[in-house]
Design an enzyme around this catalytic site. Structure first.
Site, PDB file in Angstrom:
ATOM      1  N   CYS A   2       0.855  -1.177   0.000  1.00  0.00           N
ATOM      2  CA  CYS A   2       0.000   0.000   0.000  1.00  0.00           C
ATOM      3  C   CYS A   2       0.898   1.236   0.000  1.00  0.00           C
ATOM      4  CB  CYS A   2      -0.950   0.095   1.185  1.00  0.00           C
ATOM      5  SG  CYS A   2      -2.172  -1.219   1.223  1.00  0.00           S
ATOM      6  N   ARG A  27       3.990  -0.335  -4.725  1.00  0.00           N
ATOM      7  CA  ARG A  27       3.703  -0.824  -3.370  1.00  0.00           C
ATOM      8  C   ARG A  27       2.355  -1.548  -3.283  1.00  0.00           C
ATOM      9  NH1 ARG A  27       7.076   1.904   0.451  1.00  0.00           N
ATOM     10  NH2 ARG A  27       5.675   1.165   2.048  1.00  0.00           N
ATOM     11  N   TRP A  77      -2.737  -2.813  -1.707  1.00  0.00           N
ATOM     12  CA  TRP A  77      -2.480  -4.252  -1.791  1.00  0.00           C
ATOM     13  C   TRP A  77      -3.458  -4.869  -0.808  1.00  0.00           C
ATOM     14  CZ3 TRP A  77      -0.807  -8.267   1.477  1.00  0.00           C
ATOM     15  CH2 TRP A  77      -0.415  -9.432   0.815  1.00  0.00           C
ATOM     16  N   ASN A 103      -2.368   2.275   5.536  1.00  0.00           N
ATOM     17  CA  ASN A 103      -1.463   1.190   5.165  1.00  0.00           C
ATOM     18  C   ASN A 103      -1.214   0.381   6.431  1.00  0.00           C
ATOM     19  OD1 ASN A 103       0.621  -0.447   4.267  1.00  0.00           O
ATOM     20  ND2 ASN A 103       2.180   1.157   4.431  1.00  0.00           N
ATOM     21  N   GLY A 104      -1.426  -0.937   6.366  1.00  0.00           N
ATOM     22  CA  GLY A 104      -1.191  -1.769   7.550  1.00  0.00           C
ATOM     23  C   GLY A 104      -2.399  -2.647   7.825  1.00  0.00           C
ATOM     24  N   GLU A 486      16.988 -18.451  -5.671  1.00  0.00           N
ATOM     25  CA  GLU A 486      16.668 -17.098  -6.117  1.00  0.00           C
ATOM     26  C   GLU A 486      16.184 -17.114  -7.575  1.00  0.00           C
ATOM     27  OE1 GLU A 486      16.030 -14.386  -4.906  1.00  0.00           O
ATOM     28  OE2 GLU A 486      16.390 -12.857  -6.420  1.00  0.00           O
ATOM     29  N   LYS A 490      12.485 -15.788  -8.804  1.00  0.00           N
ATOM     30  CA  LYS A 490      12.272 -14.770  -9.838  1.00  0.00           C
ATOM     31  C   LYS A 490      11.300 -15.288 -10.893  1.00  0.00           C
ATOM     32  CE  LYS A 490      13.444 -11.868  -8.311  1.00  0.00           C
ATOM     33  NZ  LYS A 490      14.192 -11.721  -7.107  1.00  0.00           N
ATOM     34  N   GLU A 493       7.674 -15.545  -9.534  1.00  0.00           N
ATOM     35  CA  GLU A 493       7.067 -14.225  -9.378  1.00  0.00           C
ATOM     36  C   GLU A 493       6.612 -13.635 -10.699  1.00  0.00           C
ATOM     37  OE1 GLU A 493      10.641 -12.357  -7.365  1.00  0.00           O
ATOM     38  OE2 GLU A 493       9.007 -11.252  -6.420  1.00  0.00           O
ATOM     39  N   HIS A 509      16.936 -37.673  -4.008  1.00  0.00           N
ATOM     40  CA  HIS A 509      16.160 -38.090  -2.832  1.00  0.00           C
ATOM     41  C   HIS A 509      14.669 -37.811  -3.003  1.00  0.00           C
ATOM     42  CE1 HIS A 509      19.819 -39.025  -0.668  1.00  0.00           C
ATOM     43  NE2 HIS A 509      20.306 -37.846  -1.066  1.00  0.00           N
ATOM     44  N   LYS A 612       5.598  -4.367  -3.355  1.00  0.00           N
ATOM     45  CA  LYS A 612       6.916  -4.140  -2.768  1.00  0.00           C
ATOM     46  C   LYS A 612       6.724  -3.726  -1.309  1.00  0.00           C
ATOM     47  CE  LYS A 612      11.242  -3.291  -4.403  1.00  0.00           C
ATOM     48  NZ  LYS A 612      11.801  -4.448  -5.070  1.00  0.00           N
TER      49      LYS A 612
HETATM   50  C1  F6R Z   1      11.437 -10.964  -4.469  1.00  0.00           C
HETATM   51  C2  F6R Z   1      11.269  -9.885  -3.532  1.00  0.00           C
HETATM   52  C3  F6R Z   1      10.815 -10.222  -2.161  1.00  0.00           C
HETATM   53  C4  F6R Z   1      11.598  -9.418  -1.114  1.00  0.00           C
HETATM   54  C5  F6R Z   1      11.047  -9.701   0.289  1.00  0.00           C
HETATM   55  C6  F6R Z   1      11.841  -8.993   1.360  1.00  0.00           C
HETATM   56  O1  F6R Z   1      11.845 -10.516  -5.723  1.00  0.00           O
HETATM   57  O2  F6R Z   1      11.466  -8.741  -3.847  1.00  0.00           O
HETATM   58  O3  F6R Z   1      10.924 -11.586  -1.916  1.00  0.00           O
HETATM   59  O4  F6R Z   1      12.943  -9.765  -1.200  1.00  0.00           O
HETATM   60  O5  F6R Z   1       9.716  -9.294   0.354  1.00  0.00           O
HETATM   61  O6  F6R Z   1      11.818  -7.621   1.185  1.00  0.00           O
HETATM   62  P1  F6R Z   1      12.830  -6.680   1.963  1.00  0.00           P
HETATM   63  O7  F6R Z   1      14.183  -6.957   1.447  1.00  0.00           O
HETATM   64  O8  F6R Z   1      12.362  -5.283   1.640  1.00  0.00           O
HETATM   65  O9  F6R Z   1      12.692  -7.003   3.410  1.00  0.00           O
END
Ligand code: F6R
Length: 617
Positions: A2, A27, A77, A103-104, A486, A490, A493, A509, A612
């Site tokens: 948010c 966000r 969000w 937000n929250g 990782e 990616k 996502e 396994h 984000k």
């Molecule tokens: C994946 C991604 C998320 C963040 C996670 C932690 O591409 O961006 O998995 O890495 O939400 O976010 P931070 O680093 O802001 O605590």
């Protein structure tokens, strides 16, 4: 998670709020809305879906009878209630005098909602936020003091929240509140901003004020005032934002993610810059730990989420090797619920790009109650996690707008290498020439990253070739294992397909049964030099999957003349010391995800269901 923006001043508040929402959309993008105040009261526009829907709505309306003097905006969000017009913020009090964005999560909202319903309040949404709008309206009706009403509201709420509120009969005033969620003020001449992050107002001012926990902020063209929940005046911490507006633009790239991939050489160079002086002394940004406390560390826990967690896993290999201190890496969301054993000799390293991730913040607070020392790695100056830490290393990566992290991963790993070397130096477990050798290798990394970034074309062709597959596996050994995790994250996502990372030795396994004819398997192949046993083992694991029909894509080191004959496609990265290799090998996997998702026509910067800065648990 948010985004909220508020503006008061002489300019067109509605346009400024809209511009702020554009910069905050990363966000959350389930819905967006704005409330603007002017001589005729409050006008509210809100629409489910991305911001373009709200923009179309505003375009079609007369945008309010008069030019607004203040406005608050929100990009959502969803937590409580589906993404819909009704659940979009702002929410308005029953008497229509107050509008509010949030937000929250308000944890005691159902109890408060029943109380309000019993007194005849009618709800128009399923959100927890609407409870706050009605309560604020009732508090405001008592004395017409919006600041005091907000204070009384916050005293009744449990959970995490940032609020911005406007009142119909005080059209130039915005009142905000902050508990466990981000809020920063922007200050210009006769105009003021409140926002989730500085990106929302950076085109107007670079002067910001950091707000503390449980603070109420009131802005009007006359000034800014901060109070605590008891009504006592408090001082904010002013600071200047040192990045310019271009940081929040795509700069000619199709997506922010591609821009951020290309920024990685500079971002890593910035992370390392100035940390190491001519005597080889490694310095951290903010250190409230003594030399003795560093020497006393006998255990390290790294806590983080998502991509940051993977950077933590990479760090474990380097930290244990260089410092000889046992290190565990834990998902922040699990950490405090399993009663970890911590004491004053434990160092907890919290990694968070945003510095606001609620799971990580709560884990930090738990560690603090157990007397552990906290060192954070973050990209966001003044955010909650660094503020609550004993020492901080800022990654200096610049704003990351794409929801999927790229430069965060590389810069976090780089910052963690610095921390590990710092600890090794303090404890005297590495000779200074050994530290110097690693430092030299680290300094060479930005050029190597540049060369991998410049090799995106080879991945582009590859990704389009395999994009028909609904499952992709990633395998790695040693530091290649977190990179495999990782790479899979990616791809999940961005491409919304089944992608999973495995320790290559673990496939036999169980997971090897996932492989069918043509299943793409991406193998992170260790350097053939030095740790050649690992290389040999990896080649065996590749043969095992190949024998079962997998299509093998290898990420191998330049000069490795063995791997290509075992793979269908090989992408080469420059040679690097094994422990540092992840900040090269992760890059082709970033490209792979972008290209794969692009071939499917997906939104690269704003993948579905995500946001984000995850400020809820
Ligand atoms: C994946 C991604 C998320 C963040 C996670 C932690 O591409 O961006 O998995 O890495 O939400 O976010 P931070 O680093 O802001 O605590």
């Amino acid at each position: 998670m948010c985004g909220i923006i508020g503006y008061t001043g002489p300019k067109d508040a509605l346009s400024i709020a809209l511009e702020g929402l554009r910069r905050l959309e990363y966000r959350g993008y389930d819905s967006a809305g704005i409330a603007a105040t002017g001589p005729t009261g409050i006008d509210v526009w809100k629409k489910s879906g991305k911001l373009v829907n709200l923009e179309a709505e505003l375009e079609a309306s007369d945008r309010g009878a008069a030019t607004p003097t203040a406005a608050i905006g929100h990009t959502r969000w969803a937590t409580h209630g589906v993404p819909s017009d009704d659940n979009a913020h702002p929410h308005t009090s029953q008497d229509g005098r107050i509008s509010l964005v949030h937000n929250g999560i308000i944890e005691n909202f159902s109890q408060l909602r029943s109380e309000l319903t019993n007194t005849g309040v009618e709800f128009n949404s399923q959100t927890d936020t609407e409870v706050a709008a009605h309560l604020l309206g009732l508090e405001y009706a008592k004395d017409g003091d919006l600041t005091a009403a907000m204070r009384r509201l916050c005293q009744r709420l449990e959970g995490a929240f940032t609020f911005l509120a406007v009142a119909a009969d005080q059209p130039e005033v915005i009142v905000g509140a902050r508990r466990n969620s981000p809020l920063v003020a922007g200050v210009a001449d006769g105009e003021y901003f409140l926002a989730s992050d500085v990106a929302a107002f950076i085109s107007h001012t670079s002067e910001a004020v950091e707000l503390g926990q449980d603070q109420i902020v009131t802005i009007s063209p006359e000034g800014i005032a901060l109070h605590d929940l008891d009504g006592a005046a408090v001082d904010g911490k002013p600071y200047s934002v040192d990045w310019d507006i271009n940081a929040a633009e795509k700069d000619g790239y199709d997506t922010f993610m591609m821009k951020e991939i290309h920024q990685q050489p500079t971002a890593v160079a910035d992370t390392l810059r100035g940390r190491i002086d001519q005597h080889g002394h490694i310095a951290l940004d903010e250190v409230r730990l003594s030399e003795q406390e560093f020497r006393d560390i006998n255990k390290v826990f790294i806590i983080a989420c998502g991509t940051s967690y993977h950077a933590g896993l990479v760090t474990k290999y380097a930290l244990e090797h260089w410092t000889r201190i046992p290190c565990e890496v834990e998902l922040a969301s699990e950490f405090r619920y399993r009663d970890p054993v911590l004491d004053r000799s434990t160092l907890v390293v919290a990694i968070s790009q945003s510095g606001e991730t609620m799971d990580t913040l709560m884990a930090v607070r738990h560690a603090r109650t157990q007397n552990a020392r906290i060192l954070s790695i973050s990209n966001t100056v003044g955010s909650s996690i660094p503020r609550e830490s004993d020492a901080v290393v800022y990654t200096r990566a610049g704003i990351e707008v794409a929801v999927a992290s790229t430069k965060a991963f590389l810069t976090q790993a780089a910052a963690c290498y610095v921390v590990a070397l710092h600890i090794a130096q303090r404890r005297g477990v590495m000779y200074s020439d050994e530290v110097a050798a690693v430092v030299e290798s680290l300094k060479a990394m930005p050029d190597k990253i540049e060369s991998v970034v410049g090799n995106g074309e080879s991945i582009r062709n590859l990704a389009q070739h395999i994009a028909a597959h609904q499952r992709v596996l990633f395998i790695g050994r040693h530091v290649g294992y977190p990179v495999a995790l990782e790479g899979a994250l990616k791809l999940k996502e961005l491409a919304y397909i089944h992608a999973e990372g495995f320790a290559a030795g673990e496939l036999k396994h169980g997971p090897i049964s996932l492989i069918e004819s043509g299943t793409p398997v991406v193998a992170l192949v260790p350097s053939p030099a030095g740790r050649s046993v690992l290389h040999d083992k990896m080649i065996s694991n590749m043969q095992e999957v190949k024998a079962r029909g997998a299509q093998l894509i290898a990420i191998a080191e330049e000069g490795d003349d063995v791997t290509a004959s075992h793979a269908d496609h090989t992408v080469y990265v420059p040679q690097a010391p094994t422990l540092l290799a992840p900040i090269l090998t992760a890059i082709p996997l970033q490209y792979l995800a972008v290209e794969y998702a692009g071939a499917l026509g997906h939104d690269i910067d704003q993948p579905r269901n995500l946001a984000k800065s995850v400020t809820v648990e």
